[in-house]
Scaffold this motif. Structure first.
Motif, PDB file in Angstrom:
ATOM      1  N   ILE A  70       5.728 -19.640  11.855  1.00 56.95           N
ATOM      2  CA  ILE A  70       5.054 -20.243  10.697  1.00 56.95           C
ATOM      3  C   ILE A  70       6.059 -20.556   9.590  1.00 56.95           C
ATOM      4  O   ILE A  70       6.071 -21.671   9.045  1.00 56.95           O
ATOM      5  CB  ILE A  70       3.922 -19.337  10.186  1.00 56.95           C
ATOM      6  CG1 ILE A  70       2.775 -19.339  11.205  1.00 56.95           C
ATOM      7  CG2 ILE A  70       3.430 -19.783   8.813  1.00 56.95           C
ATOM      8  CD1 ILE A  70       1.699 -18.312  10.932  1.00 56.95           C
ATOM      9  N   ALA A  71       6.909 -19.590   9.258  1.00 52.40           N
ATOM     10  CA  ALA A  71       7.899 -19.810   8.197  1.00 52.40           C
ATOM     11  C   ALA A  71       8.869 -20.921   8.588  1.00 52.40           C
ATOM     12  O   ALA A  71       9.167 -21.823   7.784  1.00 52.40           O
ATOM     13  CB  ALA A  71       8.654 -18.517   7.907  1.00 52.40           C
ATOM     14  N   TRP A  72       9.370 -20.891   9.803  1.00 47.34           N
ATOM     15  CA  TRP A  72      10.296 -21.910  10.270  1.00 47.34           C
ATOM     16  C   TRP A  72       9.573 -23.258  10.378  1.00 47.34           C
ATOM     17  O   TRP A  72      10.133 -24.308  10.094  1.00 47.34           O
ATOM     18  CB  TRP A  72      10.880 -21.498  11.612  1.00 47.34           C
ATOM     19  CG  TRP A  72      12.045 -22.296  12.095  1.00 47.34           C
ATOM     20  CD1 TRP A  72      12.593 -23.430  11.555  1.00 47.34           C
ATOM     21  CD2 TRP A  72      12.828 -22.022  13.257  1.00 47.34           C
ATOM     22  NE1 TRP A  72      13.648 -23.864  12.302  1.00 47.34           N
ATOM     23  CE2 TRP A  72      13.814 -23.016  13.356  1.00 47.34           C
ATOM     24  CE3 TRP A  72      12.781 -21.028  14.224  1.00 47.34           C
ATOM     25  CZ2 TRP A  72      14.737 -23.048  14.385  1.00 47.34           C
ATOM     26  CZ3 TRP A  72      13.716 -21.060  15.241  1.00 47.34           C
ATOM     27  CH2 TRP A  72      14.685 -22.057  15.325  1.00 47.34           C
ATOM     28  N   GLY A  73       8.312 -23.220  10.760  1.00 46.49           N
ATOM     29  CA  GLY A  73       7.520 -24.451  10.860  1.00 46.49           C
ATOM     30  C   GLY A  73       7.355 -25.134   9.512  1.00 46.49           C
ATOM     31  O   GLY A  73       7.363 -26.363   9.419  1.00 46.49           O
ATOM     32  N   ILE A  74       7.193 -24.347   8.450  1.00 47.77           N
ATOM     33  CA  ILE A  74       7.108 -24.921   7.106  1.00 47.77           C
ATOM     34  C   ILE A  74       8.419 -25.616   6.761  1.00 47.77           C
ATOM     35  O   ILE A  74       8.428 -26.732   6.234  1.00 47.77           O
ATOM     36  CB  ILE A  74       6.747 -23.828   6.080  1.00 47.77           C
ATOM     37  CG1 ILE A  74       5.309 -23.359   6.313  1.00 47.77           C
ATOM     38  CG2 ILE A  74       6.932 -24.333   4.650  1.00 47.77           C
ATOM     39  CD1 ILE A  74       4.934 -22.112   5.536  1.00 47.77           C
ATOM     40  N   GLY A  75       9.540 -24.965   7.079  1.00 49.59           N
ATOM     41  CA  GLY A  75      10.843 -25.587   6.849  1.00 49.59           C
ATOM     42  C   GLY A  75      11.034 -26.838   7.691  1.00 49.59           C
ATOM     43  O   GLY A  75      11.570 -27.847   7.220  1.00 49.59           O
ATOM     44  N   LEU A  76      10.576 -26.799   8.932  1.00 49.24           N
ATOM     45  CA  LEU A  76      10.673 -27.956   9.819  1.00 49.24           C
ATOM     46  C   LEU A  76       9.826 -29.110   9.296  1.00 49.24           C
ATOM     47  O   LEU A  76      10.251 -30.268   9.323  1.00 49.24           O
ATOM     48  CB  LEU A  76      10.246 -27.566  11.233  1.00 49.24           C
ATOM     49  CG  LEU A  76      10.342 -28.647  12.300  1.00 49.24           C
ATOM     50  CD1 LEU A  76      11.797 -29.042  12.524  1.00 49.24           C
ATOM     51  CD2 LEU A  76       9.716 -28.160  13.591  1.00 49.24           C
ATOM     52  N   ALA A  77       8.636 -28.793   8.795  1.00 45.97           N
ATOM     53  CA  ALA A  77       7.780 -29.834   8.220  1.00 45.97           C
ATOM     54  C   ALA A  77       8.449 -30.474   6.997  1.00 45.97           C
ATOM     55  O   ALA A  77       8.419 -31.705   6.832  1.00 45.97           O
ATOM     56  CB  ALA A  77       6.428 -29.253   7.838  1.00 45.97           C
ATOM     57  N   ALA A  78       9.064 -29.654   6.151  1.00 45.47           N
ATOM     58  CA  ALA A  78       9.774 -30.180   4.985  1.00 45.47           C
ATOM     59  C   ALA A  78      10.937 -31.066   5.427  1.00 45.47           C
ATOM     60  O   ALA A  78      11.179 -32.124   4.835  1.00 45.47           O
ATOM     61  CB  ALA A  78      10.271 -29.033   4.114  1.00 45.47           C
ATOM     62  N   HIS A  79      11.646 -30.648   6.463  1.00 45.56           N
ATOM     63  CA  HIS A  79      12.737 -31.456   7.002  1.00 45.56           C
ATOM     64  C   HIS A  79      12.204 -32.789   7.504  1.00 45.56           C
ATOM     65  O   HIS A  79      12.778 -33.849   7.236  1.00 45.56           O
ATOM     66  CB  HIS A  79      13.437 -30.686   8.119  1.00 45.56           C
ATOM     67  CG  HIS A  79      14.668 -31.338   8.645  1.00 45.56           C
ATOM     68  ND1 HIS A  79      15.383 -30.804   9.687  1.00 45.56           N
ATOM     69  CD2 HIS A  79      15.324 -32.476   8.326  1.00 45.56           C
ATOM     70  CE1 HIS A  79      16.410 -31.586   9.958  1.00 45.56           C
ATOM     71  NE2 HIS A  79      16.382 -32.613   9.150  1.00 45.56           N
ATOM     72  N   GLY A  80      11.101 -32.763   8.230  1.00 47.73           N
ATOM     73  CA  GLY A  80      10.509 -33.994   8.745  1.00 47.73           C
ATOM     74  C   GLY A  80      10.073 -34.937   7.636  1.00 47.73           C
ATOM     75  O   GLY A  80      10.298 -36.146   7.705  1.00 47.73           O
TER      76      GLY A  80
ATOM     77  N   PHE B 134      16.911 -34.099  12.897  1.00 44.99           N
ATOM     78  CA  PHE B 134      15.547 -33.571  12.877  1.00 44.99           C
ATOM     79  C   PHE B 134      15.079 -33.238  14.290  1.00 44.99           C
ATOM     80  O   PHE B 134      14.511 -32.171  14.518  1.00 44.99           O
ATOM     81  CB  PHE B 134      14.572 -34.562  12.239  1.00 44.99           C
ATOM     82  CG  PHE B 134      13.137 -34.132  12.396  1.00 44.99           C
ATOM     83  CD1 PHE B 134      12.623 -33.103  11.620  1.00 44.99           C
ATOM     84  CD2 PHE B 134      12.328 -34.705  13.349  1.00 44.99           C
ATOM     85  CE1 PHE B 134      11.312 -32.679  11.779  1.00 44.99           C
ATOM     86  CE2 PHE B 134      11.022 -34.293  13.521  1.00 44.99           C
ATOM     87  CZ  PHE B 134      10.510 -33.272  12.727  1.00 44.99           C
ATOM     88  N   TYR B 135      15.304 -34.131  15.255  1.00 47.86           N
ATOM     89  CA  TYR B 135      14.855 -33.864  16.617  1.00 47.86           C
ATOM     90  C   TYR B 135      15.627 -32.711  17.250  1.00 47.86           C
ATOM     91  O   TYR B 135      15.071 -31.955  18.052  1.00 47.86           O
ATOM     92  CB  TYR B 135      14.930 -35.133  17.473  1.00 47.86           C
ATOM     93  CG  TYR B 135      13.867 -36.129  17.082  1.00 47.86           C
ATOM     94  CD1 TYR B 135      12.521 -35.784  17.117  1.00 47.86           C
ATOM     95  CD2 TYR B 135      14.200 -37.403  16.652  1.00 47.86           C
ATOM     96  CE1 TYR B 135      11.530 -36.676  16.749  1.00 47.86           C
ATOM     97  CE2 TYR B 135      13.218 -38.307  16.278  1.00 47.86           C
ATOM     98  CZ  TYR B 135      11.887 -37.940  16.335  1.00 47.86           C
ATOM     99  OH  TYR B 135      10.908 -38.823  15.965  1.00 47.86           O
ATOM    100  N   SER B 136      16.883 -32.527  16.882  1.00 46.54           N
ATOM    101  CA  SER B 136      17.630 -31.347  17.339  1.00 46.54           C
ATOM    102  C   SER B 136      17.025 -30.081  16.748  1.00 46.54           C
ATOM    103  O   SER B 136      16.880 -29.060  17.438  1.00 46.54           O
ATOM    104  CB  SER B 136      19.099 -31.449  16.918  1.00 46.54           C
ATOM    105  OG  SER B 136      19.721 -32.525  17.554  1.00 46.54           O
ATOM    106  N   HIS B 137      16.656 -30.140  15.482  1.00 46.73           N
ATOM    107  CA  HIS B 137      16.017 -29.013  14.803  1.00 46.73           C
ATOM    108  C   HIS B 137      14.683 -28.697  15.476  1.00 46.73           C
ATOM    109  O   HIS B 137      14.371 -27.524  15.736  1.00 46.73           O
ATOM    110  CB  HIS B 137      15.812 -29.389  13.333  1.00 46.73           C
ATOM    111  CG  HIS B 137      15.317 -28.295  12.456  1.00 46.73           C
ATOM    112  ND1 HIS B 137      15.015 -28.501  11.141  1.00 46.73           N
ATOM    113  CD2 HIS B 137      15.036 -26.989  12.680  1.00 46.73           C
ATOM    114  CE1 HIS B 137      14.577 -27.374  10.593  1.00 46.73           C
ATOM    115  NE2 HIS B 137      14.588 -26.444  11.514  1.00 46.73           N
ATOM    116  N   LEU B 138      13.905 -29.721  15.788  1.00 46.98           N
ATOM    117  CA  LEU B 138      12.612 -29.539  16.451  1.00 46.98           C
ATOM    118  C   LEU B 138      12.783 -28.907  17.832  1.00 46.98           C
ATOM    119  O   LEU B 138      12.043 -27.996  18.206  1.00 46.98           O
ATOM    120  CB  LEU B 138      11.889 -30.879  16.575  1.00 46.98           C
ATOM    121  CG  LEU B 138      10.545 -30.868  17.296  1.00 46.98           C
ATOM    122  CD1 LEU B 138       9.536 -30.007  16.548  1.00 46.98           C
ATOM    123  CD2 LEU B 138      10.037 -32.295  17.455  1.00 46.98           C
ATOM    124  N   THR B 139      13.773 -29.359  18.581  1.00 44.44           N
ATOM    125  CA  THR B 139      14.038 -28.806  19.911  1.00 44.44           C
ATOM    126  C   THR B 139      14.405 -27.329  19.827  1.00 44.44           C
ATOM    127  O   THR B 139      13.886 -26.510  20.589  1.00 44.44           O
ATOM    128  CB  THR B 139      15.165 -29.596  20.608  1.00 44.44           C
ATOM    129  OG1 THR B 139      14.775 -30.968  20.687  1.00 44.44           O
ATOM    130  CG2 THR B 139      15.450 -29.063  21.987  1.00 44.44           C
TER     131      THR B 139
END
Length: 100
Positions: free
Chosen positions: A62-72, A23-28
């Motif tokens: 925004i689209a990637w952020g939604i996916g990142l939020a789901a991942h988190g 997750f933190y790699s994805h966030l970075t």
């Protein structure tokens, strides 16, 4: 039987750490790539801050952020909040880590 419980707990904790690491790699990657895309697509070099209000600049973040939020949420199990439980847990963690 105690070794079995410890091994199971260890494997569960190890998997959790690996998921958090992903997750933190994805966030970075999200942060670095989206900052670069905003500067490239905004024409910042040519036009300065004139194009920062164009809506199309924000579709990818925004689209990637939604996916990142789901991942988190899938990694941490819930939406993190800074409520009383979090405060108590953080205080205990800091007290265990440092000698006050």
């Amino acid at each position: 039987m105690n070794d079995y419980k410890n091994k199971g707990a260890y494997e569960k904790a190890k998997k959790r750490v690996e998921n958090e690491k992903r997750f933190y790699s994805h966030l970075t990657a999200y942060i670095i790539i989206n900052i670069a895309l905003l500067f490239i697509n905004s024409g910042f070099v040519d036009e300065g801050f004139n194009n920062w209000l164009d809506w199309h600049l924000y579709i990818t973040p925004i689209a990637w952020g939604i996916g990142l939020a789901a991942h988190g949420i899938s990694v941490f199990g819930k939406i993190p909040t800074f409520g009383k439980d979090w405060e108590e847990k953080k205080i205990k963690e800091l007290m265990d880590k440092d000698d006050f």
